[in-house]
Scaffold this motif. Structure first.
Motif, PDB file in Angstrom:
ATOM      1  N   MET A  82       0.800  -1.218   0.175  1.00 48.58           N
ATOM      2  CA  MET A  82       0.029   0.008  -0.136  1.00 48.58           C
ATOM      3  C   MET A  82       0.978   1.231   0.073  1.00 48.58           C
ATOM      4  N   LEU A  85      -0.608   6.212   1.033  1.00 49.33           N
ATOM      5  CA  LEU A  85      -1.888   5.908   1.941  1.00 49.33           C
ATOM      6  C   LEU A  85      -2.428   7.302   2.183  1.00 49.33           C
ATOM      7  N   ASP A  89      -7.808   5.427   4.037  1.00 44.90           N
ATOM      8  CA  ASP A  89      -7.549   4.321   3.948  1.00 44.90           C
ATOM      9  C   ASP A  89      -7.694   3.613   5.356  1.00 44.90           C
TER      10      ASP A  89
END
Length: 122
Positions: A82, A85, A89
């Motif tokens: 990921m 971010l 999120d």
């Protein structure tokens, strides 16, 4: 099949985390694997999935281009990288697996991990 999700934590907006979903059981290698997330007060939602061969990946629109799902058959592990971010999120992230082709639907999965918390500060 038993799943163990890990890798969550606190990160600033724009930062990165890599989640891991480690599995026991040989069947894991022939199942699709999905990541879902649930924010406080919201329903669980699809994030990403990868099919049994690793040849197909699927992403929720808001994470497309920022998140990458991959799998390591030797380690029986699926990863969710990921990047970039955002505070939105923030959620508990769950991995799931099962003999399904409808990878975007949580009810299609038979096995779930315990979840790992991702918190993105602004």
């Amino acid at each position: 099949v038993q799943l163990q999700a890990s890798g969550g934590g606190l990160v600033q907006a724009g930062g990165s985390l890599r989640l891991s979903c480690a599995a026991s059981g040989r069947a894991f290698g022939v199942y699709a694997v999905g990541w879902f997330r649930q924010a406080p007060g919201k329903e669980r939602e699809f994030v990403a999935a990868i099919n049994w061969s690793g040849g197909w990946t699927y992403y929720e629109e808001s994470v497309e281009g920022r998140f990458t799902i991959s799998r390591d058959y030797a380690k029986n592990t699926v990863y969710l990288q990921m990047n970039s971010l955002k505070p939105e999120d923030t959620a508990v992230y769950y991995c799931a697996t099962g003999p399904t082709l409808r990878v975007r639907h949580s009810y299609e999965y038979d096995y779930w991990g315990q979840g790992t918390l991702v918190t993105v500060s602004s």
